[in-house]
Each structure stands twice: as C-alpha cells, then as structure tokens.
Design an enzyme around this catalytic site. Structure first.
Site, PDB file in Angstrom:
ATOM      1  NE  ARG A  59      -3.894   0.510   1.936  1.00  0.00           N
ATOM      2  CZ  ARG A  59      -5.056   0.436   2.571  1.00  0.00           C
ATOM      3  NH1 ARG A  59      -5.235   1.113   3.692  1.00  0.00           N
ATOM      4  NH2 ARG A  59      -6.025  -0.317   2.108  1.00  0.00           N
ATOM      5  CG  HIS A 103      -8.118  -1.234  -2.027  1.00  0.00           C
ATOM      6  ND1 HIS A 103      -7.533  -2.478  -1.846  1.00  0.00           N
ATOM      7  CD2 HIS A 103      -8.446  -0.794  -0.790  1.00  0.00           C
ATOM      8  CE1 HIS A 103      -7.521  -2.752  -0.552  1.00  0.00           C
ATOM      9  NE2 HIS A 103      -8.065  -1.753   0.106  1.00  0.00           N
TER      10      HIS A 103
HETATM   11  C1  NCD Z   1     -10.349   1.835   1.836  1.00  0.00           C
HETATM   12  C2  NCD Z   1      -9.007   2.270   1.278  1.00  0.00           C
HETATM   13  O1  NCD Z   1      -8.002   2.215   1.952  1.00  0.00           O
HETATM   14  O2  NCD Z   1      -9.030   2.657   0.115  1.00  0.00           O
HETATM   15  N1  NCD Z   1     -10.245   1.107   3.008  1.00  0.00           N
HETATM   16  C3  NCD Z   1     -10.058  -0.240   2.963  1.00  0.00           C
HETATM   17  O3  NCD Z   1      -9.051  -0.712   2.506  1.00  0.00           O
HETATM   18  N2  NCD Z   1     -11.052  -1.020   3.382  1.00  0.00           N
HETATM   19  C4  NCD Z   1     -11.368   2.884   1.876  1.00  0.00           C
HETATM   20  C5  NCD Z   1     -11.063   4.197   2.535  1.00  0.00           C
HETATM   21  O4  NCD Z   1      -9.979   4.416   3.065  1.00  0.00           O
HETATM   22  O5  NCD Z   1     -11.954   5.039   2.547  1.00  0.00           O
END
Ligand code: NCD
Length: 313
Positions: A107, A135
């Site tokens: 990430r 994602h």
């Molecule tokens: C999301 C992300 O990180 O994009 N969260 C997740 O991984 N469940 C959504 C968000 O941050 O709003």
C-alpha cells in the site's frame, strides 16, 4: 491464475476467474469454520509493506496468510519505519524485500506505485491501494459480498455513493462490474467528486448502463445495493474544499426507511460520518461488517491461487 501480479481489476477479463475465486473463498470459510484447513502455504512468507494507514486490509491479509500456515514479515508504517525514512526508493525496497518474501502486499500513496513495484520485483506484488488509483482486493471482496448476500450478480441496481473521484475501491469495483453488464450502476456524488472519465468510458464501452446523480434520496427506492464511501480527506489539496464536501451524504434512519427490504448497505470502511452507527448498524441490511469479514476468505483464496499453485510462474 494467468497473471502474476494483482495490480488492477482490469486484469480480470471474464467472469470465470472470479467464479473460481469465489468458490475457493467459500471453501476457505467452510474449512475455517470446520477447523479443517490444511496449512497449504506452510513454507511461504508474505511481506506486508504499508506506507499508508490500514486496519482491515493489512490485518485480513495477515490473518489469511496465517490461517493457511504461512508466515508474515511486516512494516505497519513503512514511510517512517522502513528505509524509506532514510531516502531509499520504493524500487530499491521492493528489490530487497522480494529477496526475502514469496509475495508482497503493498500500500502506497502514489497512484501507479504497485505497477512500478511489479517491474522490479522478483515475486508477485498485490496492490493493497495505490493512492487514488485502485484497490483490487477490496473490490473482489465487495463483489463476493454482493453475491453472498443477494445470491446473484445479475440484474441488480448498484448505487455507488460518495467520493468517486478519489475512491480507489470504487475505481476497482467499476472495472469488475463491466463483467456483469445486466446490472445498472447509479453513480451518486457531488459534482466535484464524480467518477473520472476513463472509468465511465470503460463502463460505456462494455455496455454497462449507468446514471449519475447528486442526491442520494433519488436512488434509494430502486437500489439493491448501496455502496457508501468515505470522502477521502487525504487526497484533497485544500482543507477548505474537504470541509465543504465532507458531509455530502449521511445514511441515516430516513435513508433506511426509503430502502427496499431486500437491499443491502456496503462500505469498504473506515466510515466517518457517512453512515450513522446508531441508526443503521442494527438493521439487517447493514452488511458492512460481514463484508469486512469476507475479506479474510477472499484474501485466503487469492493467496492460495497465487502461491499454492506450483505451475504459477
Ligand atoms: C479503503 C481504502 O483504503 O481505500 N479502506 C479499505 O481498505 N477497506 C477505503 C477508505 O480508506 O476510505
């Protein structure tokens, strides 16, 4: 799987792979509940390298790997705790970590970072969020949840609500929805936060019908799925602009009263104010915590497909 890295859901070109993944996720859940899971990834190591905050994605990946007998190496705050803090490039970090691990879950705040990482990595990269890009594993679990909750992925009205401009989960979800053209998508956002043109173009090219709205109330009576999202504060260049838009949508008791009995409410989480916890969580249509749990099984299935198959390059 016929691809090595998981960077974008646009890599999924037909429904077959998704059906296989969902069937395997079902199997993982049964195995987990029946305590019959085999440690198929016993000799494998997964690195979770997160330069942005996370609760669900990192924990559920780590939980998934451990349930399958694998091990993890992790940095929960790569920006400060890895050598990035000393100025090391992402590429160099990935070159090194790919010598230690069998798969890297990454990430990073920059759009395109997973693609860049995949070009220098000797092991599979799984994109766990690249800035305002994509994602993919979240979208896989979102679709899996719809299938599980409603029993079908056909002829549904799916409302996607909130920050469609920056919401990477939404971007990945729209790609996957192009594989199911019998559905109708309602894109609900303030005009400043509409879905970027390339994703709309993609929907158009694949014959998926979609409509854009500014007002959530307009779609609630028809929707089978309401997918709420957070206004992505960290992607705004001006605090003032964020303040203006942060309360654009609030799903509350009134919204619930307009929603079909058979509909479900999803959210990738974290939520801020866009779903009232007090007024909505107890309703059986609120499926977001079940959705978060499904993340473990989808990620188990994905890791098994990537690492458990000797034939995979
Ligand atoms: C999301 C992300 O990180 O994009 N969260 C997740 O991984 N469940 C959504 C968000 O941050 O709003």
């Amino acid at each position: 799987m016929n691809f090595r890295h998981v960077i974008s859901t646009s890599q999924f070109l037909n429904q077959d792979l998704l059906s296989d993944l969902f069937a395997l996720a079902d199997e993982m859940e049964r195995g987990d509940q029946g305590k019959t899971l085999a440690p198929t990834l016993r000799n494998k190591i997964m690195a979770t390298v997160f330069y942005e905050p996370s609760t669900r994605t990192r924990f559920s990946f780590e939980c998934a790997m451990q349930k399958l007998g694998g091990s993890i190496i992790t940095t929960e705050n790569a920006a400060s705790f890895s050598s990035a803090a000393k100025g090391e490039s992402l590429q160099d970090s990935i070159r090194v970590i790919s010598g230690y691990a069998d798969v890297i879950v990454l990430r990073h705040p920059e759009k395109g970072s997973s693609q860049i990482a995949s070009e220098v990595s000797s092991v599979p990269i799984i994109n766990a969020g690249d800035g305002a890009g994509e994602h993919p594993t979240q979208a896989l679990l979102d679709l899996y949840t719809i299938k599980k909750e409603l029993g079908t992925l056909e002829n549904l009205k799916i409302a996607v609500v909130g920050d469609l401009l920056h919401g990477r989960t939404v971007h990945s979800l729209t790609h996957l929805l192009t594989l199911y053209p019998t559905n109708t998508i309602y894109l609900v956002s303030p005009s400043q936060l509409q879905l970027p043109d390339n994703y709309k173009e993609n929907l158009r090219n694949t014959g998926v019908s979609f409509q854009e709205f500014g007002d959530l109330k307009e779609v609630l009576g028809n929707a089978d799925v309401v997918y709420m999202t957070r206004i992505q504060k960290e992607r705004f260049s001006s605090e003032e602009e964020y303040e203006k838009l942060k309360s654009s949508y609030v799903f509350d008791r009134r919204a619930l009263s307009l929603l079909k009995e058979s509909a479900i409410i999803l959210h990738p989480l974290p939520r801020v104010t866009e779903i009232s916890s007090l007024q909505v969580d107890q309703d059986r249509r609120a499926a977001y915590f079940r959705q978060a749990k499904n993340g473990v099984y989808i990620r188990m299935a994905l890791l098994q497909m990537i690492l458990g198959n000797e034939k995979n390059p």
